[in-house]
Design a protein around this motif. Sequence first.
Motif, mmCIF file in Angstrom:
data_model
loop_
_atom_site.group_PDB
_atom_site.id
_atom_site.type_symbol
_atom_site.label_atom_id
_atom_site.label_comp_id
_atom_site.label_asym_id
_atom_site.label_seq_id
_atom_site.Cartn_x
_atom_site.Cartn_y
_atom_site.Cartn_z
ATOM 1 N N ILE A 138 0.744 -1.289 0.043
ATOM 2 C CA ILE A 138 0.012 -0.241 -0.011
ATOM 3 C C ILE A 138 0.839 1.247 -0.077
ATOM 4 C CG2 ILE A 138 -0.246 0.042 2.505
ATOM 5 C CD1 ILE A 138 -2.787 0.999 -0.192
ATOM 6 N N LYS A 139 2.014 1.175 0.567
ATOM 7 C CA LYS A 139 2.940 2.440 0.449
ATOM 8 C C LYS A 139 3.382 2.598 -0.638
ATOM 9 C CE LYS A 139 7.545 3.911 2.523
ATOM 10 N NZ LYS A 139 8.616 3.287 3.131
ATOM 11 N N VAL A 140 3.711 1.514 -1.531
ATOM 12 C CA VAL A 140 4.188 1.744 -3.109
ATOM 13 C C VAL A 140 3.220 2.177 -3.717
ATOM 14 C CG1 VAL A 140 4.971 0.286 -4.803
ATOM 15 C CG2 VAL A 140 5.990 -0.023 -2.886
ATOM 16 N N TYR A 141 1.789 1.674 -3.530
ATOM 17 C CA TYR A 141 0.748 2.069 -4.205
ATOM 18 C C TYR A 141 0.500 3.701 -4.366
ATOM 19 C CZ TYR A 141 -3.963 3.233 -5.879
ATOM 20 O OH TYR A 141 -4.914 3.688 -6.385
ATOM 21 N N ILE B 24 0.848 6.839 -7.184
ATOM 22 C CA ILE B 24 -0.098 7.839 -7.476
ATOM 23 C C ILE B 24 0.248 8.934 -7.115
ATOM 24 C CG2 ILE B 24 -2.556 8.516 -6.910
ATOM 25 C CD1 ILE B 24 -2.059 5.772 -8.760
ATOM 26 N N ASP B 25 1.090 9.298 -6.160
ATOM 27 C CA ASP B 25 1.313 10.654 -5.914
ATOM 28 C C ASP B 25 2.345 11.372 -6.746
ATOM 29 O OD1 ASP B 25 1.947 12.824 -3.951
ATOM 30 O OD2 ASP B 25 3.803 12.024 -3.633
ATOM 31 N N SER C 277 0.067 -6.716 -10.058
ATOM 32 C CA SER C 277 -0.910 -5.514 -10.225
ATOM 33 C C SER C 277 -0.106 -4.285 -9.884
ATOM 34 C CB SER C 277 -1.883 -5.562 -9.528
ATOM 35 O OG SER C 277 -2.919 -6.610 -9.603
ATOM 36 N N LEU C 278 0.716 -4.347 -8.740
ATOM 37 C CA LEU C 278 1.563 -2.970 -8.487
ATOM 38 C C LEU C 278 2.458 -2.809 -9.541
ATOM 39 C CD1 LEU C 278 2.225 -3.933 -4.842
ATOM 40 C CD2 LEU C 278 0.767 -2.082 -5.705
ATOM 41 N N GLU C 279 3.108 -3.751 -10.326
ATOM 42 C CA GLU C 279 3.948 -3.698 -11.153
ATOM 43 C C GLU C 279 3.379 -3.022 -12.635
ATOM 44 O OE1 GLU C 279 7.187 -5.963 -14.036
ATOM 45 O OE2 GLU C 279 5.780 -7.261 -12.699
ATOM 46 N N GLN D 292 -9.255 5.610 0.255
ATOM 47 C CA GLN D 292 -10.317 4.454 0.324
ATOM 48 C C GLN D 292 -9.373 3.132 0.515
ATOM 49 O OE1 GLN D 292 -14.158 4.120 -1.689
ATOM 50 N NE2 GLN D 292 -13.367 6.074 -2.824
ATOM 51 N N LEU D 293 -8.511 2.969 -0.230
ATOM 52 C CA LEU D 293 -7.532 1.840 -0.278
ATOM 53 C C LEU D 293 -6.870 1.943 0.957
ATOM 54 C CD1 LEU D 293 -6.330 1.273 -3.926
ATOM 55 C CD2 LEU D 293 -7.406 -0.368 -2.681
#
Length: 744
Positions: free
Chosen positions: A553-556, A560-561, A623-625, A656-657
């Motif tokens: 979640i940190k990487v995601y 986005i940022d 998915s993260l990739e 939300q995530l």
Amino acid sequence: METYYLFIVGILFLLAASDLMVGVANDAVNFLNSAIGSKVAKRHWILLVASAGVLVGSMFSSGMMEVARKGVFRPENFYFTEMMVIFLAVMITDVIVLDFFNTFGLPTSTTVSLVFELLGSAVAVSIFKIMNTEGETISNLGNYINSGKALAIISGILSSVVVAFVVGMVVQYIARLLFSFNYQKNLKFVGGIWGGIAMTAITYFIVMKGVKDATIISKETINYISDHSFSIILYSFLVWTVVFQLLISLFKMNVLRFIVLMGTFALALSFAGNDLVNFIGVSMAGLKAYQIHAANPDIAPESLRMTELAGEVSTNFMYLFIAGLIMVITLWTSRKARTVTDTEVGLARQDAGMERFGSTQFSRIIVRIARRFAEHVDKVTPRFIRKLVAKQFDTTKAPRYSNPKDAPSFDLVRASVNLVMASILISSATALKLPLSTTYVTFMVAMGTSLSDKAWGRESAVYRITGVITVIAGWFFTAFVTFTIAFGIATALYFGKAPALIILLAIAIGLLIKSHLLHKKKTKQLTDEEIVDEVSIVNRCTNELRKYLKQSIKVYNRTIDGLTTENRRQLKEVNEEVEALNMEAKKLKYNVYYVLKQLEADSIETGHYYVQVIDYLRELAHSLEFVSRPSLQHVENQHKGLTREQAAELKDLSNQLSDLFDDILEMIKQNDYTRVPDAIKKQQDILEDLNKIRKKQVKRIKQGETGTRNSVLYLGLLNEIKNLLLHTINILKAQRDFILNNIE
């Protein structure tokens, strides 16, 4: 000026101490890998034996190796100031390069490093001398450089790579035919003879590599040893064979343990007695050069020729003893020595699993050719021979361990072959006065024995071959790198004098500190894994899952940022983190076998739930990739960024995530899964928001508000966020079933 040169000598000695530490970290693999890989004893006992070998070897050291003072260049044609430039360039380069290889866990040859550092710095100084001397051209370079010696060393190394690999492969094949993988059964029949051959080789090796060239042994003794070599070999074989057979028959002793420990002692002795000069030889030569300068105060430093360096030079016994102590301390305290050792042990281990190296087209071609060749040989081999060989090479007869982590990387038979054949090859080359690298010989023997021992099976062969090629390429890359860096540093010192020396030392110290911090970070990760392993298998799996989800979640969020702010540097960092997460997921996947074995040992029948967790983690990583990589490519290609509305929508989804992940992490931490329906409800709410956002994007496309690149990226992100949600909830459900079934 006198103070300046005394300062240089002090720097040379400080660099020698540092070189000893990084050199031991690199060369420890030569004498530790067989003992550690076979788990012949506890690590501290292995280190004690190796320490004894290192100390004895330093006492028997032949002093300063010829190549350090006159093997590569001709000192009589250089002045004192020029020699100090050469020596400084060599030592600065050596510390930096060896530490770099140690940090990344790659063994390299200190002999090759020294030769090409001397060659690079000497060539640089020679070129500048020629440029400043009337009547000389580049064709006169041979007056300054001893190219014949360097070529002899290179050719010896090249031939030793092939010979060591082939010999290790053949001898291991014979040894396995004699012992099989259930070696304890046949040990009582062939153990005495095998032990006699092995210990004779090791004894001769100690004599040839240790005592023969020792300065503290009288010439009469050395001449007697040389004149009676055959008698020493014959009597050693008879005595050791009888002693070992009696120990096996009367006391049921496993003589292979003794052979491996003695082989470790012998190689450690050889390392200290011969490779010690790779670390301190240049500094000792620098000290001798300064003493020559001090003895000739009437001659200017830039006019004093170093003719005396071409003669016999002995090293003070106290220097050798101090160097031996530094090496022993480093052997016990260096984590980098462990990293380099783990690389070679990993390439030679018997089982398959998570491989450090990937596959290449070249390695795949080699494996394909080898398989076809083996199939043809199998067809023409008589059936009874095939059955006999298959019986002896049946790995299922090897000892089994309830916990796979307790199993050695390879057994004592292979460890003894590694040490004995390395001893024979190195001592034979010494007797024939052939130059070779102990690193190359021990490494290639280990690779040959592992190939012959079926360690390179179809599940691991391509990866092991890639690893071997990488290490070998690293050796030759070392030659190019050390020559180039030493050439550059010598150039800077030649023209820059004291200011250049200060700048170069600052750069070297900075690189060493950075390297140390990098290795410390890796060590901390390793330590964390070892701490986790101490708890129960179920808790370990749970901790690994929580750690992975936190990072995900940190990487995601960072992705986005970085995308909304078009921060290319941040996105590049995130992509590296995602790659690390992928590797972690891959590692967990490959370790499933060992986890299931441990679960089985604990009578837990919930392994399939754990497999589900790992599978979903792999999908989450993918998915993260697919979120991070397209985002980076979009920004790097300077495509138009997200609109204000798109950025706001993604930010809302991220919030939300994050809330959902916080709830999931809390449930896993507390082992309380009563709120799983609430998490599923949150997932459905986010999915509904995703559908609304997708419709908004379609509307924007129809109205021409966004371009093609923007739309493709945005719709792709929404799809991967959906997949990420699905995989996360699946992970939660699988973890719930894994824990609850375990409790039941």
